[in-house]
Design a protein around this motif. Structure first.
Motif, PDB file in Angstrom:
ATOM      1  N   LYS A  22       0.819  -1.228   0.000  1.00 64.33           N
ATOM      2  CA  LYS A  22       0.000   0.000   0.000  1.00 64.33           C
ATOM      3  C   LYS A  22       0.843   1.263   0.000  1.00 64.33           C
ATOM      4  N   ASP A  99       0.261   5.666   5.485  1.00 66.22           N
ATOM      5  CA  ASP A  99      -0.880   5.755   4.568  1.00 66.22           C
ATOM      6  C   ASP A  99      -1.685   7.037   4.748  1.00 66.22           C
ATOM      7  N   ASN A 223      -6.952   3.554   2.707  1.00 62.26           N
ATOM      8  CA  ASN A 223      -6.985   2.105   2.905  1.00 62.26           C
ATOM      9  C   ASN A 223      -7.386   1.351   1.645  1.00 62.26           C
TER      10      ASN A 223
HETATM   11 CA    CA Z   1      -5.062   3.152   7.666  1.00 56.12          CA
END
Ligand code: CA
Ligand code: UD1
Length: 442
Positions: A22, A99, A223
Motif C-alpha cells: 500500500k 498511509d 486504505n
Molecule cells: Ca489506515
C-alpha cells in the motif's frame, strides 16, 4: 536535538487489493509513504520507517531512510515494538502511518509544539468526519479523552462517535517505548497489539492531550483504491494551485495532471488533458496544448508542444521548438526552432537548429537488437514520409526528398532522393477501369 518520526509502513494494505504494498502506491508521481516523508522533512523531523511487507522494495524506494523490520505484522503497537531498539529515549517521538499522504509539515510542527508546551505523555491528533467508517473512535468522558476504540471492537454507541483517531501522535519517547509498548496485550479479532492503547495509558496517568484538527481531509488514511483516488485529487489540486500561484496558466486545472517532481516557470500555458510526469521541466513562454504527455522531458522557453504530442524520457527541446500532433520523441535533442509538426517518431536523435521535419518522418532506430542514432544537421529539410534508417548522419542545409528511405549518410548541402522514379502511362487508367468493369459484369 532533532525529533524522530517513526512511520509505520509494514502493512500489506489488504484493502487495496493489489500486489504492490500500500505505502508504495504512487500519488502524483510520489509513493504514498514518500509524501509522509516529505511532510516530516518539512517539519524538520528525522524519519525511521518500519518495513515488513515487501520490505526490500520499500527500502529501495527510500534509500538513506533508516528502517526497522517488522517481519510479521501483528498490529501498530507491535510495529512500534519492532523499532524500539533503534529509537532514542530522549524527548519526543512522533508516530505516523505511511498511509496518510495528505498530512502537511506545518501540522506536524504544530503537533510537536503543542506536545512540548503541555508536557503531556501523549498528544493525539483527532478529527471530525461525516463517515467515521474504519477509523478508531475517540471516546471522551467527564475529564476529556479516555481511550480510542477500534471500529472492529466498538459498541453500537461508540460506532456513532464522529471524532476519530488520525493515527498521528507525539509521545514522550522513553515513556512510550519502555513503559507502555512492552505491556501491550493483543486484541481480537486478529490478535493485534494496538498502539492506540497508549492513549488510554496516558489518559489514566492524567497526561493525555488531544488536539482536534479542523481539516479532516488532510489527515485522511488511505486504505483502498477509492480513497487513493480521493487523496490523489487533493494532491493534484494542491500542486496545480501552487503552480498557478507561481504564474503558470491552466485552462482547466481539474484536467491537468502534474507530478510532484515536475518543475515549471511562469507563463507556461497548459491546456486540458496535459500530463507532466517525472523530472519534466518546462521553461517560460512554452505552450503545451491539449492531451500531450511529457515524461522526464526538458523543454526550453517559447516552445509549442501538441496537441496530442508525446515526449518520452530524454527529450530535450532547447527553445522555440515546435512538436505537433501525434509526434513522439524519445532521447531526442531538438535544437532551436526545429519544427516537427505532424505524425512522426523521433528517437535516439539530435536535430540541428532550424531544421524542418516533415509529416510522417520516422527515425528507424531499432534493428531488433540494438538502438542506433540519427544525426541531423542545422537547417535540414526532411521531406514528408521519410524513413531515416539509423545509424545515419544527415548534414546541414540538406534536403531529403519526400518519401525517401535514407540508409546512407547525406553530406552538407546535398539533396538526397531515395525513392522509385515516377512513371506516367497515358490512358492506362481508363484501360484498367474498363477491364475491371467487364470482369464485374460477367
Ligand atoms: Ca489506515
Ligand atoms: C489505524 C488506527 C486507527 C486510526 C487509523 C487512522 C490502530 C490500531 N488503529 O487504523 O485508530 O483511526 O489508523 O488512519 O492503530 N502497520 C504496520 N504494521 C502492522 C499494522 C499496520 O506497520 O502490523 C502500518 C500500516 O502499514 C499502515 C499503518 O500502520 O501504514 C496503519 O495501519 P492500518 O492497518 O491502515 O490501520 P487502520 O486500520 O487504518
Amino acid at each position: 536535538m532533532t525529533t524522530t518520526a517513526l512511520i509505520l509502513a509494514a502493512g500489506k494494505g489488504t484493502r487495496m487489493r493489489s500486489s504492490l504494498a500500500k505505502v508504495l502506491h504512487p500519488l502524483c508521481g510520489r509513493p504514498m509513504a514518500g509524501w509522509v516523508l516529505t511532510a516530516c522533512s518539512d517539519a524538520g523531523l528525522t524519519p525511521t520507517l518500519v518495513v515488513g511487507h515487501q520490505a526490500d522494495r520499500v527500502r529501495d524506494t527510500f534509500p538513506g531512510v533508516p528502517t526497522a523490520l517488522q517481519a510479521e505484522q501483528n498490529g501498530t503497537g507491535h510495529a512500534v515494538a519492532c523499532a524500539a531498539e533503534v529509537l532514542p529515549r530522549q524527548g519526543t517521538l512522533v508516530v505516523l502511518a505511511g498511509d496518510t499522504p495528505l498530512v502537511r509539515g506545518a501540522t506536524l510542527t504544530a503537533l510537536v509544539e503543542a506536545h512540548t508546551r503541555t508536557g503531556a505523555l501523549c498528544t493525539v491528533l483527532t478529527m471530525k468526519v461525516d463517515e467515521p467508517g474504519a477509523y478508531g473512535r475517540i471516546v471522551r468522558g467527564a475529564t476529556g479523552v479516555e481511550r480510542i476504540v477500534e471500529a472492529a471492537n466498538a459498541s453500537v454507541e461508540e460506532l456513532a462517535i464522529d471524532e476519530v483517531n488520525s493515527g498521528m501522535y507525539a509521545f514522550d519517547a522513553a515513556w512510550l517505548l519502555d513503559e507502555v509498548i512492552p505491556h501491550l496485550v493483543p486484541h481480537p479479532p486478529k490478535n493485534e497489539l494496538y498502539l492506540t492503547d497508549a492513549i488510554e495509558a496516558a489518559a489514566a496517568a492524567g497526561r493525555l492531550d488531544a488536539a482536534c484538527h479542523d481539516d479532516a481531509d488532510e489527515l485522511m488514511g488511505v486504505n483502498d483504491k477509492a480513497a487513493l483516488a480521493v487523496a490523489t485529487k487533493v494532491l493534484r489540486d494542491r500542486i496545480n494551485l501552487g503552480w498557478m500561484e507561481a504564474g503558470v496558466t491552466m485552462h482547466d486545472p481539474a484536467q491537468t495532471y502534474i507530478d510532484a517532481t515536475v518543475s515549471l516557470e511562469q507563463d507556461v500555458t497548459l491546456e486540458p488533458g496535459v500530463v507532466l510526469k517525472g523530472s519534466t521541466t518546462i521553461a517560460t513562454g512554452t505552450q503545451v496544448f491539449a492531451h500531450s504527455v511529457l515524461e522526464d522531458a526538458t523543454v526550453g522557453p517559447d516552445c509549442k508542444v501538441g496537441p496530442f504530442a508525446r515526449l518520452r524520457p530524454g527529450t530535450v527541446l532547447t527553445s522555440r521548438v515546435k512538436v505537433g500532433n501525434f509526434v513522439e520523441t524519445k532521447k531526442a535533442v531538438l535544437h532551436d526552432k526545429v519544427s516537427a509538426g505532424h505524425l512522426s517518431y523521433l528517437g535516439d536523435t539530435e536535430i540541428g537548429a532550424g531544421s524542418n521535419i516533415g509529416a510522417g518522418t520516422i527515425t528507424c532506430n531499432y534493428d531488433g537488437f540494438g538502438k542506433h542514432r540519427t544525426e541531423i544537421g542545422e537547417r535540414a529539410f526532411i521531406g514528408s514520409n521519410s524513413s531515416l534508417v539509423a545509424p545515419v548522419v544527415i548534414g546541414a542545409d540538406t534536403i531529403v526528398a519526400a518519401g525517401s528511405t535514407i540508409t546512407n549518410n547525406v553530406a552538407d548541402d546535398a539533396l538526397a532522393l531515395a525513392r522509385a522514379r515516377q512513371k506516367n502511362l497515358a490512358g492506362k487508367a481508363q484501360d484498367i477501369h474498363r477491364r475491371n468493369k467487364e470482369r464485374a459484369e460477367k
